[in-house]
Design an enzyme around this catalytic site. Structure first.
Site, PDB file in Angstrom:
ATOM      1  N   LYS A  25       1.187  -8.941  -6.743  1.00 29.86           N
ATOM      2  CA  LYS A  25       0.884  -7.841  -5.820  1.00 29.86           C
ATOM      3  C   LYS A  25      -0.572  -7.398  -5.912  1.00 29.86           C
ATOM      4  O   LYS A  25      -1.137  -7.315  -7.007  1.00 29.86           O
ATOM      5  CB  LYS A  25       1.799  -6.658  -6.159  1.00 29.86           C
ATOM      6  CG  LYS A  25       1.528  -5.388  -5.377  1.00 29.86           C
ATOM      7  CD  LYS A  25       2.568  -4.324  -5.673  1.00 29.86           C
ATOM      8  CE  LYS A  25       2.268  -3.053  -4.885  1.00 29.86           C
ATOM      9  NZ  LYS A  25       3.365  -2.073  -5.007  1.00 29.86           N
ATOM     10  N   ASP A  57       7.661  -7.604   1.264  1.00 31.55           N
ATOM     11  CA  ASP A  57       6.368  -7.085   1.740  1.00 31.55           C
ATOM     12  C   ASP A  57       5.177  -7.584   0.939  1.00 31.55           C
ATOM     13  O   ASP A  57       4.059  -7.622   1.425  1.00 31.55           O
ATOM     14  CB  ASP A  57       6.372  -5.549   1.770  1.00 31.55           C
ATOM     15  CG  ASP A  57       6.357  -4.920   0.389  1.00 31.55           C
ATOM     16  OD1 ASP A  57       6.843  -5.555  -0.572  1.00 31.55           O
ATOM     17  OD2 ASP A  57       5.857  -3.777   0.262  1.00 31.55           O
ATOM     18  N   ASN A  58       5.410  -7.932  -0.343  1.00 32.18           N
ATOM     19  CA  ASN A  58       4.316  -8.455  -1.188  1.00 32.18           C
ATOM     20  C   ASN A  58       4.918  -8.929  -2.501  1.00 32.18           C
ATOM     21  O   ASN A  58       6.079  -8.657  -2.811  1.00 32.18           O
ATOM     22  CB  ASN A  58       3.228  -7.406  -1.440  1.00 32.18           C
ATOM     23  CG  ASN A  58       3.729  -6.101  -2.029  1.00 32.18           C
ATOM     24  OD1 ASN A  58       3.762  -5.078  -1.345  1.00 32.18           O
ATOM     25  ND2 ASN A  58       4.142  -6.119  -3.283  1.00 32.18           N
ATOM     26  N   LYS A  75      12.695   2.313   3.381  1.00 29.15           N
ATOM     27  CA  LYS A  75      11.351   2.902   3.204  1.00 29.15           C
ATOM     28  C   LYS A  75      10.477   2.625   4.421  1.00 29.15           C
ATOM     29  O   LYS A  75      10.302   1.477   4.808  1.00 29.15           O
ATOM     30  CB  LYS A  75      10.743   2.293   1.952  1.00 29.15           C
ATOM     31  CG  LYS A  75       9.255   2.482   1.797  1.00 29.15           C
ATOM     32  CD  LYS A  75       8.788   1.918   0.468  1.00 29.15           C
ATOM     33  CE  LYS A  75       7.394   1.347   0.576  1.00 29.15           C
ATOM     34  NZ  LYS A  75       6.888   0.877  -0.706  1.00 29.15           N
ATOM     35  N   HIS A  80      10.816  -2.204  -5.961  1.00 28.37           N
ATOM     36  CA  HIS A  80       9.609  -1.467  -6.335  1.00 28.37           C
ATOM     37  C   HIS A  80       9.955  -0.531  -7.498  1.00 28.37           C
ATOM     38  O   HIS A  80      11.029   0.047  -7.512  1.00 28.37           O
ATOM     39  CB  HIS A  80       9.158  -0.666  -5.106  1.00 28.37           C
ATOM     40  CG  HIS A  80       7.798  -0.071  -5.170  1.00 28.37           C
ATOM     41  ND1 HIS A  80       7.475   0.956  -6.037  1.00 28.37           N
ATOM     42  CD2 HIS A  80       6.671  -0.331  -4.466  1.00 28.37           C
ATOM     43  CE1 HIS A  80       6.202   1.291  -5.846  1.00 28.37           C
ATOM     44  NE2 HIS A  80       5.692   0.528  -4.909  1.00 28.37           N
ATOM     45  N   SER A  86       6.556   5.162  -0.837  1.00 26.67           N
ATOM     46  CA  SER A  86       7.089   4.480  -2.021  1.00 26.67           C
ATOM     47  C   SER A  86       7.802   5.438  -2.979  1.00 26.67           C
ATOM     48  O   SER A  86       7.442   6.613  -3.090  1.00 26.67           O
ATOM     49  CB  SER A  86       5.956   3.783  -2.779  1.00 26.67           C
ATOM     50  OG  SER A  86       5.417   2.762  -1.990  1.00 26.67           O
ATOM     51  N   ASP A 139      10.976  -4.736  -1.198  1.00 26.18           N
ATOM     52  CA  ASP A 139       9.673  -4.250  -1.653  1.00 26.18           C
ATOM     53  C   ASP A 139       9.285  -4.902  -2.987  1.00 26.18           C
ATOM     54  O   ASP A 139      10.027  -4.807  -3.966  1.00 26.18           O
ATOM     55  CB  ASP A 139       9.747  -2.730  -1.819  1.00 26.18           C
ATOM     56  CG  ASP A 139       8.384  -2.076  -1.749  1.00 26.18           C
ATOM     57  OD1 ASP A 139       7.374  -2.773  -1.900  1.00 26.18           O
ATOM     58  OD2 ASP A 139       8.339  -0.852  -1.557  1.00 26.18           O
ATOM     59  N   ASP A 140       8.132  -5.537  -3.021  1.00 27.27           N
ATOM     60  CA  ASP A 140       7.571  -6.103  -4.261  1.00 27.27           C
ATOM     61  C   ASP A 140       8.412  -7.241  -4.839  1.00 27.27           C
ATOM     62  O   ASP A 140       8.517  -7.397  -6.065  1.00 27.27           O
ATOM     63  CB  ASP A 140       7.375  -5.017  -5.342  1.00 27.27           C
ATOM     64  CG  ASP A 140       6.283  -4.015  -4.982  1.00 27.27           C
ATOM     65  OD1 ASP A 140       5.737  -4.097  -3.874  1.00 27.27           O
ATOM     66  OD2 ASP A 140       5.976  -3.149  -5.826  1.00 27.27           O
ATOM     67  N   ARG A 189       3.715  -3.754   6.036  1.00 25.67           N
ATOM     68  CA  ARG A 189       4.690  -3.284   7.029  1.00 25.67           C
ATOM     69  C   ARG A 189       4.068  -3.177   8.415  1.00 25.67           C
ATOM     70  O   ARG A 189       4.704  -3.481   9.435  1.00 25.67           O
ATOM     71  CB  ARG A 189       5.243  -1.914   6.617  1.00 25.67           C
ATOM     72  CG  ARG A 189       6.306  -1.991   5.580  1.00 25.67           C
ATOM     73  CD  ARG A 189       6.293  -0.786   4.628  1.00 25.67           C
ATOM     74  NE  ARG A 189       6.489  -1.322   3.296  1.00 25.67           N
ATOM     75  CZ  ARG A 189       7.686  -1.536   2.744  1.00 25.67           C
ATOM     76  NH1 ARG A 189       8.778  -1.139   3.370  1.00 25.67           N
ATOM     77  NH2 ARG A 189       7.807  -2.102   1.584  1.00 25.67           N
ATOM     78  N   CYS A 192       2.025  -2.403   0.256  1.00 25.14           N
ATOM     79  CA  CYS A 192       3.157  -1.943   1.073  1.00 25.14           C
ATOM     80  C   CYS A 192       2.858  -1.555   2.525  1.00 25.14           C
ATOM     81  O   CYS A 192       3.434  -2.124   3.448  1.00 25.14           O
ATOM     82  CB  CYS A 192       3.811  -0.752   0.405  1.00 25.14           C
ATOM     83  SG  CYS A 192       4.478  -1.127  -1.215  1.00 25.14           S
ATOM     84  N   HIS A 231       6.902   4.124   5.295  1.00 26.30           N
ATOM     85  CA  HIS A 231       5.556   3.893   4.753  1.00 26.30           C
ATOM     86  C   HIS A 231       4.496   3.520   5.787  1.00 26.30           C
ATOM     87  O   HIS A 231       3.571   2.757   5.497  1.00 26.30           O
ATOM     88  CB  HIS A 231       5.602   2.826   3.630  1.00 26.30           C
ATOM     89  CG  HIS A 231       4.645   3.175   2.517  1.00 26.30           C
ATOM     90  ND1 HIS A 231       4.519   2.468   1.349  1.00 26.30           N
ATOM     91  CD2 HIS A 231       3.742   4.201   2.424  1.00 26.30           C
ATOM     92  CE1 HIS A 231       3.597   3.020   0.586  1.00 26.30           C
ATOM     93  NE2 HIS A 231       3.119   4.073   1.218  1.00 26.30           N
TER      94      HIS A 231
END
Ligand code: MG
Length: 495
Positions: free
Chosen positions: A308, A287-288, A132, A235, A157, A40-41, A83, A79, A134
């Protein structure tokens, strides 16, 4: 040295998959297992194989034994939407999931969409998700309803809890709770195993996801499986287990990256122990891009612009590695364009599963993955760059055309300190064309030099708007499908 490698990886041209060893041509004797590790991130330049300076020995090894994808894009720089695209093979805009779903969300991934897990299940795979989710937190949206046999993790998150970092300066926990989110639950399947995750428990998430992933591999060593590990980290708020907190000597962000790297090593070790190395495709991506407002608690997109939340490369290009000894060439780099939406159709072909009945947007990237000579990206138009329903940019091979839109930026100011965010300001970009091959940092608008490219991309964008709509032009698209919606009689997640 690593900076030079990064610059080289960003600037190489089209159709240049470089294999340093030849892949075996023999087809696998059994359908491959598939492991997707989704961080994540994570910024483009946060890990060693992409020029990062944080020690990531396991990812370094994974890159030596597999293939780096240097131009690998997500569909959304946020996020939930990102996904949705990975798991359905569709632009997030098509499946009606935008941005990040919060605890008050009444929507989730629609039951009629086919996920990667359902696709794998259709040919007899065991499936699991540890991390996660989400994509909707009420029972009808949870992983068990979308093809996963097992799930353990957070519904959304980790900052969506009473101690959100943005409230860190409020004088007490009680004040923060009044202003912020409800308690953050931890679930095992549809059972809430912890109604209020604490910081100490957040610190153990990476470890617990990894332990569950390793146990799943061992338990299913004799049958094909799909394992999805969408990490909560990196994240914010950042948490590492006691074994990693402070270990980097470089702050919390480096600690959590090192623990993610450890996790990758544990999963690879489990595959090797079970004799599954040559039967398993492992894909590592994110994811980003980095959440830059968090400053020293954010990653880095290196030479790429912004992070992001934006449709610049810093928001949507992820450091991606694929490993499958004997099939994916070792020590290779693919500089062709590919994306998370391609994972589902590529896996479908590998495992002999039928594609979903509903239209998807991803394409098979097997020829790139296996280092076939002269293999090029299968995409002629990649119009993934939707944010908030706005078609903010389209891409066609080396060129990317931004349409006039606002975006959040630090504007050259430093990000936050000690885990708190610094405020973004709003900037605007006008119509601008970038040659990503020569200028992946999107610094030089070359629209005036290439009016024919601008015209062609405008035409492609017009077709995309008919299909997927565009909030910038207040048009709706005929190809957009609704997200799943919580009905009055549907069960609510209660904790
Ligand atoms: Mg994210």
């Amino acid at each position: 040295m690593r900076t030079a490698a990064l610059a080289t990886s960003l600037l190489l041209g089209a159709c240049t998959s470089i294999a340093t060893t030849k892949p075996a041509n023999a087809p696998p004797s059994r359908p491959p297992n598939v492991v997707v590790i989704f961080v994540d991130d994570l910024g483009y330049a946060d890990i060693g194989p992409f020029g990062g300076s944080i020690p990531t020995p396991n990812l370094d090894r994974m890159a030596r034994e597999g293939m780096r994808f240097t131009d690998f894009s997500v569909s959304s720089a946020v996020c939930s939407a990102s996904r949705a695209a990975l798991l359905t093979g569709c632009y997030h805009q098509r499946v009606g999931i935008a941005g990040a779903l919060g605890p008050d969300a009444q929507i989730g991934l629609h039951d009629d969409e086919t996920t990667l897990a359902e696709l794998c299940k259709s040919v007899g795979y065991a499936t699991a998700c540890f991390g996660k989710w989400h994509l909707g937190h009420h029972p009808k949206f949870l992983p068990g309803r979308h093809g996963f046999d097992e799930w353990f993790g957070l519904p959304y998150s980790n900052d969506m809890w009473p101690l959100h970092p943005a409230y860190a300066k409020l004088p007490s926990d009680a004040e923060r709770r009044k202003r912020g989110y409800p308690p953050l639950p931890l679930l095992d399947g549809e059972r809430v195993v912890d109604a209020e995750v604490t910081g100490e428990e957040q610190a153990l998430l990476t470890k617990h996801y990894t332990e569950r992933a390793v146990a799943f591999v061992e338990q299913h060593r004799d049958e094909p499986f799909f394992l999805y590990v969408p990490h909560t980290m990196v994240h914010v708020p950042l948490f590492a287990s006691p074994a990693f907190a402070g270990r980097s000597g470089r702050g919390a962000f480096a600690d959590v990256v090192m623990e993610i790297d450890w996790s990758v090593g544990e999963i690879l070790a489990a595959l090797q122990r079970c004799g599954l190395d040559e039967h398993t495709l492992v894909l590592f991506t994110g994811d980003n891009g980095p959440w830059l407002s968090y400053g020293e608690h954010a990653g880095s997109a290196g030479a790429l612009r912004e992070g992001k939340g934006t449709m610049f490369e810093g928001g949507i290009r992820e450091p991606t590695i694929a490993r499958w000894p004997g099939r994916v060439p070792a020590g290779a780099s693919c500089h062709e364009f590919a994306a998370t939406i391609d994972v589902l159709p590529t896996v479908a072909k590998l495992i002999g599963a039928e594609l979903p009945p509903r239209r998807i947007d991803g394409l098979d990237i097997g020829p790139l993955l296996f280092g076939e000579a002269g293999a090029c990206t299968p995409h002629t138009l990649f119009c993934c760059y939707y944010a908030g329903g706005q078609l903010q940019a389209v891409r066609d091979g080396r060129f990317k055309l931004h349409f006039p839109h606002d975006y959040a930026t630090l504007g050259g100011k430093p990000g936050g300190r000690d885990g708190a965010p610094a405020p973004y300001t709003t900037a605007t970009i006008g119509l601008a064309l970038f040659d990503l091959r020569a200028d992946p940092g999107e610094t030089k608008d070359v629209a005036a030099q290439h009016p024919e490219v601008v015209a062609r991309l405008q035409q492609l964008a017009a077709a995309a708007r008919k299909d997927l709509g565009d909030a910038l032009q207040k048009t709706s698209g005929s190809g957009v499908r609704a997200a799943g919606r919580l009905g009055p009689d549907d069960a609510r997640l209660v904790w």
